[in-house]
Design an enzyme around this catalytic site. Structure first.
Site, PDB file in Angstrom:
ATOM      1  N   ARG A  77       0.837  -1.203   0.000  1.00  0.00           N
ATOM      2  CA  ARG A  77       0.000   0.000   0.000  1.00  0.00           C
ATOM      3  C   ARG A  77       0.878   1.261   0.000  1.00  0.00           C
ATOM      4  NH1 ARG A  77      -3.457   2.288   4.649  1.00  0.00           N
ATOM      5  NH2 ARG A  77      -4.976   3.592   3.551  1.00  0.00           N
ATOM      6  N   HIS A  81       0.704   4.384  -2.502  1.00  0.00           N
ATOM      7  CA  HIS A  81       0.516   5.767  -2.029  1.00  0.00           C
ATOM      8  C   HIS A  81       1.689   6.656  -2.435  1.00  0.00           C
ATOM      9  CE1 HIS A  81      -2.801   5.008   1.215  1.00  0.00           C
ATOM     10  NE2 HIS A  81      -3.061   4.428   0.059  1.00  0.00           N
ATOM     11  N   ASP A  82       2.881   6.069  -2.555  1.00  0.00           N
ATOM     12  CA  ASP A  82       4.012   6.861  -3.029  1.00  0.00           C
ATOM     13  C   ASP A  82       3.760   7.286  -4.483  1.00  0.00           C
ATOM     14  OD1 ASP A  82       6.498   8.099  -3.125  1.00  0.00           O
ATOM     15  OD2 ASP A  82       7.525   6.304  -3.836  1.00  0.00           O
ATOM     16  N   SER A  91       8.450  10.084  -1.901  1.00  0.00           N
ATOM     17  CA  SER A  91       7.992  11.208  -1.060  1.00  0.00           C
ATOM     18  C   SER A  91       7.189  10.729   0.147  1.00  0.00           C
ATOM     19  CB  SER A  91       7.179  12.209  -1.885  1.00  0.00           C
ATOM     20  OG  SER A  91       6.140  11.542  -2.575  1.00  0.00           O
ATOM     21  N   ASN A 109      -2.466   7.931   5.187  1.00  0.00           N
ATOM     22  CA  ASN A 109      -1.134   7.351   5.415  1.00  0.00           C
ATOM     23  C   ASN A 109      -0.851   7.051   6.881  1.00  0.00           C
ATOM     24  OD1 ASN A 109      -0.470   7.286   2.737  1.00  0.00           O
ATOM     25  ND2 ASN A 109       0.512   9.300   2.735  1.00  0.00           N
ATOM     26  N   HIS A 207      -6.006  -5.808  -2.611  1.00  0.00           N
ATOM     27  CA  HIS A 207      -6.813  -5.998  -1.400  1.00  0.00           C
ATOM     28  C   HIS A 207      -7.019  -7.474  -1.056  1.00  0.00           C
ATOM     29  CE1 HIS A 207      -8.588  -1.654  -1.717  1.00  0.00           C
ATOM     30  NE2 HIS A 207      -7.335  -1.676  -1.322  1.00  0.00           N
ATOM     31  N   THR A 208      -6.327  -8.352  -1.749  1.00  0.00           N
ATOM     32  CA  THR A 208      -6.336  -9.768  -1.377  1.00  0.00           C
ATOM     33  C   THR A 208      -5.516 -10.005  -0.104  1.00  0.00           C
ATOM     34  OG1 THR A 208      -5.690 -11.997  -2.073  1.00  0.00           O
ATOM     35  CG2 THR A 208      -4.377 -10.229  -2.951  1.00  0.00           C
TER      36      THR A 208
HETATM   37  C1  HEM Z   1      -8.594   1.686  -6.126  1.00  0.00           C
HETATM   38  C2  HEM Z   1      -8.534   2.529  -5.150  1.00  0.00           C
HETATM   39  C3  HEM Z   1      -8.172   2.144  -3.750  1.00  0.00           C
HETATM   40  C4  HEM Z   1      -8.804   2.537  -2.623  1.00  0.00           C
HETATM   41  C5  HEM Z   1      -9.996   3.462  -2.543  1.00  0.00           C
HETATM   42  C6  HEM Z   1      -8.131   1.917  -1.511  1.00  0.00           C
HETATM   43  C7  HEM Z   1      -8.466   2.098  -0.189  1.00  0.00           C
HETATM   44  C8  HEM Z   1      -7.926   1.398   0.863  1.00  0.00           C
HETATM   45  C9  HEM Z   1      -8.319   1.530   2.240  1.00  0.00           C
HETATM   46  C10 HEM Z   1      -9.373   2.495   2.757  1.00  0.00           C
HETATM   47  C11 HEM Z   1      -7.599   0.646   2.965  1.00  0.00           C
HETATM   48  C12 HEM Z   1      -7.727   0.368   4.468  1.00  0.00           C
HETATM   49  C13 HEM Z   1      -6.927   1.342   5.271  1.00  0.00           C
HETATM   50  C14 HEM Z   1      -7.235   1.178   6.745  1.00  0.00           C
HETATM   51  O1  HEM Z   1      -8.367   1.471   7.125  1.00  0.00           O
HETATM   52  O2  HEM Z   1      -6.339   0.755   7.504  1.00  0.00           O
HETATM   53  C15 HEM Z   1      -6.746  -0.057   2.054  1.00  0.00           C
HETATM   54  C16 HEM Z   1      -5.874  -1.040   2.420  1.00  0.00           C
HETATM   55  C17 HEM Z   1      -5.003  -1.625   1.562  1.00  0.00           C
HETATM   56  N1  HEM Z   1      -4.807  -1.296   0.233  1.00  0.00           N
HETATM   57 FE1  HEM Z   1      -5.983  -0.128  -0.886  1.00  0.00          FE
HETATM   58  N2  HEM Z   1      -7.106   1.160  -1.985  1.00  0.00           N
HETATM   59  C18 HEM Z   1      -7.083   1.269  -3.357  1.00  0.00           C
HETATM   60  C19 HEM Z   1      -6.167   0.704  -4.202  1.00  0.00           C
HETATM   61  C20 HEM Z   1      -5.105  -0.052  -3.786  1.00  0.00           C
HETATM   62  C21 HEM Z   1      -4.026  -0.454  -4.637  1.00  0.00           C
HETATM   63  C22 HEM Z   1      -3.855  -0.022  -6.095  1.00  0.00           C
HETATM   64  C23 HEM Z   1      -3.204  -1.228  -3.876  1.00  0.00           C
HETATM   65  C24 HEM Z   1      -1.929  -1.901  -4.273  1.00  0.00           C
HETATM   66  C25 HEM Z   1      -1.637  -2.266  -5.481  1.00  0.00           C
HETATM   67  C26 HEM Z   1      -3.781  -1.312  -2.561  1.00  0.00           C
HETATM   68  C27 HEM Z   1      -3.292  -2.063  -1.538  1.00  0.00           C
HETATM   69  C28 HEM Z   1      -3.825  -2.093  -0.260  1.00  0.00           C
HETATM   70  C29 HEM Z   1      -3.362  -2.996   0.778  1.00  0.00           C
HETATM   71  C30 HEM Z   1      -2.328  -4.093   0.615  1.00  0.00           C
HETATM   72  C31 HEM Z   1      -4.093  -2.694   1.929  1.00  0.00           C
HETATM   73  C32 HEM Z   1      -3.965  -3.342   3.312  1.00  0.00           C
HETATM   74  C33 HEM Z   1      -3.000  -2.527   4.171  1.00  0.00           C
HETATM   75  C34 HEM Z   1      -2.773  -3.080   5.570  1.00  0.00           C
HETATM   76  O3  HEM Z   1      -2.985  -4.255   5.818  1.00  0.00           O
HETATM   77  O4  HEM Z   1      -2.321  -2.289   6.416  1.00  0.00           O
HETATM   78  N3  HEM Z   1      -4.922  -0.559  -2.538  1.00  0.00           N
HETATM   79  N4  HEM Z   1      -6.945   0.437   0.792  1.00  0.00           N
END
Ligand code: HEM
Length: 339
Positions: A77, A81-82, A91, A109, A207-208
């Site tokens: 993630r 975000h970077d 950054s 972040n 998100h897997t």
């Molecule tokens: C498409 C738009 C996306 C949105 C709106 C989004 C939003 C979010 C949100 C809200 C979380 C949970 C944060 C929390 O509450 O702790 C999350 C977690 C995560 N996102 Fe996304 N995300 C997006 C795309 C991506 C992409 C492109 C990736 C990587 C290629 C990604 C990888 C992850 C990962 C791995 C987590 C889990 C992080 C953890 O376990 O701490 N996301 N995302």
């Protein structure tokens, strides 16, 4: 007979005009200057300047992720975000200063973890190749290795990024997609970074792995339109399960985004989304567009899923966003501070 191509002919005329104004030597210098600032990333960029780079990164990443496999998710993630804020320029790794709040301080972040892994890899790399490898490249390489360790695929990471000197929380708050985004907003945000609808569908599969804090989706459970209702796009049984994990107002609990296999990088995410069990509105939104829906459905059937290979391709696309190359930016000595 060759057909007339107006665009080539116009380009030729423009070139002839420039040649007539500038001597050839001046043009060559201009071209050389331009190319020093606009190089493409390439696999093996450091093969002469730091030949052991990938081995050092892999070894150090393994030391950390084998002890704490759940860090693979926040590191993935972090790379996303970077790249989405000022391009993949490291950054997101910079600390705030007394006068300016850095991206790290932005709301999305604040739940990032794993900065210590990046710092440890950077210091191992600096011991062998001081002042050569950027933090932006280290983040891209660590991400690939960490994903591989949780059963993702391997992909070659083109390198040659340089580090930025600017990091602003306000830009991260504005520029990162919120979990409430709809498909039109998501496609537009990705397109603005040069990414396609397919990249959106594939990268959402990130998100897997990982977990989410309750506030990222509790509006779907308790107050979707301000009338105490639920999101009709979320499966009713799943809503009931999620309500047991997130009570109204709970800001600290976390839930697995891919329950049961949140530590394994697999295509289960798509099975969930297809069953209307994607956790965020942005996950469900993939069903609201013909192309992204087709991708979800195809991966969800589990027969000949292409997700793992697709993911590597889309990560390379994402890793190209707004990169600094050539003489731009710098090679930071420590990833949390500009030189
Ligand atoms: C498409 C738009 C996306 C949105 C709106 C989004 C939003 C979010 C949100 C809200 C979380 C949970 C944060 C929390 O509450 O702790 C999350 C977690 C995560 N996102 Fe996304 N995300 C997006 C795309 C991506 C992409 C492109 C990736 C990587 C290629 C990604 C990888 C992850 C990962 C791995 C987590 C889990 C992080 C953890 O376990 O701490 N996301 N995302």
């Amino acid at each position: 007979m060759p057909s007339f191509n107006p665009s080539i002919s116009l380009k030729t005329m423009a070139f002839q005009k420039i040649i007539s104004v500038f001597p050839l030597q001046v043009l060559l210098v201009l071209l050389a200057l331009d190319s020093s600032n606009a190089q493409k990333l390439k696999v093996g960029f450091y093969c002469k300047t730091c030949p052991d780079l990938e081995a050092i990164v892999s070894r150090t990443t393994h030391q950390y992720i084998s002890r704490a496999p759940t860090l693979a998710a926040p590191i993935l993630r972090m790379h996303f975000h970077d790249c989405f804020v000022r391009g993949c320029d490291g950054s997101v790794l910079l600390n705030s200063t007394p006068n300016s709040q850095a991206e790290k301080g932005a709301v999305p972040n604040q739940s990032l973890r794993g900065f210590d892994v990046i710092d440890a890899v950077k210091s191992a790399v600096e011991k062998k190749c001081p002042g050569v490898v950027s933090c932006a490249d280290i983040l891209a390489l660590v991400t690939r290795d960490a994903v591989k360790m949780v059963h993702g695929s391997f992909w070659e990471v083109p390198t040659g990024r340089r580090d930025g000197r600017v990091s602003l929380a306000s830009e991260a708050n504005r520029g990162l997609p919120p979990p409430f985004a709809n498909i039109t907003q998501l496609k537009a945000l990705f397109a603005a970074k040069g990414l396609s609808a397919k990249d959106l569908a594939v990268l959402s599969g990130g998100h897997t792995i990982g977990t989410s804090h309750c506030p990222s989706f509790t509006n779907r459970l308790y107050n979707f339109t301000g009338k105490g209702d639920t999101d009709p796009k979320l499966d009713k049984n799943y809503i009931a399960q999620l309500k047991t994990k997130c009570k109204p107002g709970d800001t600290t609990s976390r839930v697995e985004m891919d329950p049961g296999s949140f530590k394994t990088f697999d295509e289960d995410y798509y099975t969930l989304v297809a069953k209307r069990r994607g956790l965020f509105q942005s996950d469900s939104a993939l069903l609201d567009d013909t192309e992204t829906k087709a991708y979800v459905t195809k991966q969800a059937t589990n027969r000949g899923s292409t997700f793992l290979t697709d993911f590597g391709v889309s990560m390379v696309n994402m890793g190209n966003i707004g990169v600094l190359t050539g003489n731009n930016g710098e090679i930071r000595k420590h990833c949390a501070f500009v030189n």
